[in-house]
Design an enzyme around this catalytic site. Sequence first.
Site, PDB file in Angstrom:
ATOM      1  N   TYR A   1      36.722  45.257  32.055  1.00 55.42           N
ATOM      2  CA  TYR A   1      37.570  45.730  33.149  1.00 55.42           C
ATOM      3  C   TYR A   1      38.492  44.620  33.641  1.00 55.42           C
ATOM      4  O   TYR A   1      39.703  44.815  33.783  1.00 55.42           O
ATOM      5  CB  TYR A   1      36.701  46.242  34.294  1.00 55.42           C
ATOM      6  CG  TYR A   1      37.490  46.726  35.488  1.00 55.42           C
ATOM      7  CD1 TYR A   1      38.045  47.999  35.494  1.00 55.42           C
ATOM      8  CD2 TYR A   1      37.690  45.910  36.608  1.00 55.42           C
ATOM      9  CE1 TYR A   1      38.776  48.457  36.583  1.00 55.42           C
ATOM     10  CE2 TYR A   1      38.425  46.355  37.696  1.00 55.42           C
ATOM     11  CZ  TYR A   1      38.964  47.624  37.686  1.00 55.42           C
ATOM     12  OH  TYR A   1      39.707  48.062  38.758  1.00 55.42           O
TER      13      TYR A   1
ATOM     14  N   SER B   1      44.226  44.948  39.859  1.00 59.38           N
ATOM     15  CA  SER B   1      42.990  44.714  40.601  1.00 59.38           C
ATOM     16  C   SER B   1      42.848  43.216  40.863  1.00 59.38           C
ATOM     17  O   SER B   1      43.370  42.390  40.107  1.00 59.38           O
ATOM     18  CB  SER B   1      41.790  45.209  39.785  1.00 59.38           C
ATOM     19  OG  SER B   1      40.565  44.737  40.306  1.00 59.38           O
TER      20      SER B   1
END
Length: 249
Positions: free
Chosen positions: A155, A141
């Site tokens: 995250y 990501s």
Amino acid sequence: MTRRRILITGASSGLGAGMAREFAARGRDLALCARRVDKLEELRAELVAAHPGITVAVRGLDVDSHTEIPAAFAALRDELGGLDRVIVNAGLGKGARVGAGRADANIATATTNLVSALAQAEAALQIFREQRSGHLVLISSMSAVRGLPGKKAAYAASKAGLSALGEGLATELRRDPIAVTTIEPGFIATDLSAKADDTRLLVPLDKGVAAMVAAIEREPVRARVPAWPWRLVGVVLPLLPRGAVARVS
């Protein structure tokens, strides 16, 4: 090189299902894993109906059950007659402020996104080393580029670890007939991104998936997609002062 037999984890929805549709349209045979077998069966029926010449194998798999991964990958390899590419896509987007009483959400996110991704990489590379060929793809990501505050902290940390794993493996295997690619997508419209506070940079799922698949086919060590604006973000974000990062994240 055309990678004809492709395994995708987390393939029942979102980016995983989108990539399956894109690769099926390119005539590739697919091995699809996820916890929701009913969704995989629906996807297989859709893909085979649209592209009768391909083979689609499905298997239920919870990637957090680490001991089950090697057997699942091996069974799918045998069903397709080999694996040319494994896309480690299964991920989790839970998160809470660290110390706010939701350690369970943060630990689950870190486990699925990093530890379980490592377990999948172990199983994939064992197959590729035996074959002396293959392409490992890690779906990370843009959150990996810079530590993020608040509910995104765990995250971002998990994805940073995954990107570091990809870089390390690519360096190790640079002279081997095994390729390693880390994909760092920006904001793409999925069930996870639907919960985002700011959707100004959100791109449609089909556009985001097309950019991901195009990058995967090129087999770079790392790609940030879609290219605009995420290549620029990847350069600028590490340079911003912490106050600016807190505001934009």
